[in-house]
Motif scaffolding. Structure first.
Motif, PDB file in Angstrom:
ATOM      1  N   GLY A 157       4.997   1.100 -19.923  1.00 63.09           N
ATOM      2  CA  GLY A 157       6.259   1.661 -20.368  1.00 63.09           C
ATOM      3  C   GLY A 157       6.616   3.013 -19.777  1.00 63.09           C
ATOM      4  N   GLN A 158       5.738   3.555 -18.948  1.00 61.31           N
ATOM      5  CA  GLN A 158       5.985   4.859 -18.329  1.00 61.31           C
ATOM      6  C   GLN A 158       6.492   4.673 -16.900  1.00 61.31           C
ATOM      7  N   ARG A 159       7.617   5.291 -16.608  1.00 59.66           N
ATOM      8  CA  ARG A 159       8.215   5.207 -15.276  1.00 59.66           C
ATOM      9  C   ARG A 159       7.614   6.275 -14.369  1.00 59.66           C
ATOM     10  N   ARG A 160       7.351   5.896 -13.149  1.00 59.46           N
ATOM     11  CA  ARG A 160       6.817   6.818 -12.149  1.00 59.46           C
ATOM     12  C   ARG A 160       7.530   6.549 -10.832  1.00 59.46           C
ATOM     13  N   GLU A 161       7.826   7.596 -10.107  1.00 55.81           N
ATOM     14  CA  GLU A 161       8.433   7.466  -8.787  1.00 55.81           C
ATOM     15  C   GLU A 161       7.465   8.073  -7.778  1.00 55.81           C
ATOM     16  N   PRO A 162       6.658   7.227  -7.122  1.00 57.14           N
ATOM     17  CA  PRO A 162       5.704   7.746  -6.141  1.00 57.14           C
ATOM     18  C   PRO A 162       6.417   8.519  -5.029  1.00 57.14           C
ATOM     19  N   ALA A 163       5.791   9.567  -4.546  1.00 55.39           N
ATOM     20  CA  ALA A 163       6.383  10.371  -3.484  1.00 55.39           C
ATOM     21  C   ALA A 163       6.271   9.684  -2.131  1.00 55.39           C
TER      22      ALA A 163
ATOM     23  N   ALA B 185       0.852  -1.189   0.000  1.00 49.11           N
ATOM     24  CA  ALA B 185       0.000   0.000   0.000  1.00 49.11           C
ATOM     25  C   ALA B 185       0.885   1.235   0.000  1.00 49.11           C
ATOM     26  N   GLU B 186       0.489   2.210  -0.779  1.00 49.22           N
ATOM     27  CA  GLU B 186       1.141   3.515  -0.794  1.00 49.22           C
ATOM     28  C   GLU B 186       0.184   4.467  -0.079  1.00 49.22           C
ATOM     29  N   VAL B 187       0.591   4.948   1.096  1.00 49.09           N
ATOM     30  CA  VAL B 187      -0.279   5.692   1.994  1.00 49.09           C
ATOM     31  C   VAL B 187       0.131   7.163   2.045  1.00 49.09           C
ATOM     32  N   ASP B 188      -0.866   8.054   2.018  1.00 49.27           N
ATOM     33  CA  ASP B 188      -0.598   9.487   2.134  1.00 49.27           C
ATOM     34  C   ASP B 188       0.174   9.782   3.420  1.00 49.27           C
ATOM     35  N   THR B 189       1.148  10.650   3.316  1.00 48.77           N
ATOM     36  CA  THR B 189       1.963  10.990   4.479  1.00 48.77           C
ATOM     37  C   THR B 189       1.134  11.609   5.609  1.00 48.77           C
ATOM     38  N   ALA B 190       0.039  12.252   5.281  1.00 46.76           N
ATOM     39  CA  ALA B 190      -0.801  12.903   6.288  1.00 46.76           C
ATOM     40  C   ALA B 190      -1.413  11.915   7.282  1.00 46.76           C
ATOM     41  N   VAL B 191      -1.558  10.655   6.896  1.00 44.15           N
ATOM     42  CA  VAL B 191      -2.187   9.660   7.780  1.00 44.15           C
ATOM     43  C   VAL B 191      -1.235   8.532   8.174  1.00 44.15           C
ATOM     44  N   GLU B 192       0.044   8.663   7.843  1.00 41.80           N
ATOM     45  CA  GLU B 192       0.989   7.580   8.132  1.00 41.80           C
ATOM     46  C   GLU B 192       1.020   7.173   9.595  1.00 41.80           C
ATOM     47  N   ALA B 193       1.027   8.116  10.517  1.00 39.25           N
ATOM     48  CA  ALA B 193       1.086   7.773  11.943  1.00 39.25           C
ATOM     49  C   ALA B 193      -0.145   6.969  12.351  1.00 39.25           C
ATOM     50  N   ASP B 194      -1.332   7.419  11.924  1.00 41.63           N
ATOM     51  CA  ASP B 194      -2.566   6.679  12.248  1.00 41.63           C
ATOM     52  C   ASP B 194      -2.574   5.306  11.571  1.00 41.63           C
ATOM     53  N   TRP B 195      -2.142   5.265  10.313  1.00 35.37           N
ATOM     54  CA  TRP B 195      -2.056   4.006   9.567  1.00 35.37           C
ATOM     55  C   TRP B 195      -1.159   3.019  10.313  1.00 35.37           C
ATOM     56  N   ASN B 196       0.024   3.434  10.681  1.00 31.50           N
ATOM     57  CA  ASN B 196       0.972   2.542  11.358  1.00 31.50           C
ATOM     58  C   ASN B 196       0.446   2.075  12.711  1.00 31.50           C
ATOM     59  N   ARG B 197      -0.158   2.961  13.465  1.00 35.74           N
ATOM     60  CA  ARG B 197      -0.716   2.590  14.763  1.00 35.74           C
ATOM     61  C   ARG B 197      -1.811   1.536  14.580  1.00 35.74           C
ATOM     62  N   TRP B 198      -2.751   1.806  13.665  1.00 34.28           N
ATOM     63  CA  TRP B 198      -3.830   0.848  13.414  1.00 34.28           C
ATOM     64  C   TRP B 198      -3.269  -0.477  12.896  1.00 34.28           C
ATOM     65  N   TYR B 199      -2.341  -0.415  11.961  1.00 32.38           N
ATOM     66  CA  TYR B 199      -1.803  -1.639  11.360  1.00 32.38           C
ATOM     67  C   TYR B 199      -1.109  -2.489  12.414  1.00 32.38           C
ATOM     68  N   ASP B 200      -0.267  -1.859  13.247  1.00 32.46           N
ATOM     69  CA  ASP B 200       0.496  -2.596  14.255  1.00 32.46           C
ATOM     70  C   ASP B 200      -0.364  -3.090  15.416  1.00 32.46           C
TER      71      ASP B 200
END
Length: 110
Positions: free
Chosen positions: A59-65, A13-28
């Protein structure tokens, strides 16, 4: 060398940085214990990408932020993800607006 498992569930999953702390807490604290309590799940581990992730589409390269989160679970068989207990787990639907991409694949040794 340790024997490799015969069946894996791999979730990314690629998660928005704004919710990373909540995501990690819930996931763990909620999701990982729920997954590990399911019959047929032998173990699991979470990973976070280090450095830039690269994805290719037509064929298109993308680097997610955002960083990519990866969970790898060892299963007794592919049927584990179809059990009543596995299907009843609380999902991450409340994070859906903040997840740009997600993959889920079950792989078995051939």
């Amino acid at each position: 060398m340790t024997a490799l498992p015969n069946c894996l569930l791999i979730v990314t999953a690629e998660v928005d940085t704004a919710v990373e702390a909540d995501w990690n807490r819930w996931y763990d604290e909620v999701h990982v214990p729920d997954v590990l309590a399911c019959p047929g799940v032998r173990g699991g581990r979470r990973y976070i990408s280090s450095g830039k992730a690269v994805e290719w589409e037509r064929g298109q390269r993308r680097e997610p932020a955002a960083r990519v989160y990866i969970a790898v679970y060892e299963l007794d068989s592919p049927a584990v993800v179809e059990t009543k207990q596995f299907l009843a787990m609380r999902g991450w639907h409340h994070f859906a607006p903040h997840v740009r991409s997600q993959t889920r694949v079950v792989v078995s040794a051939g």
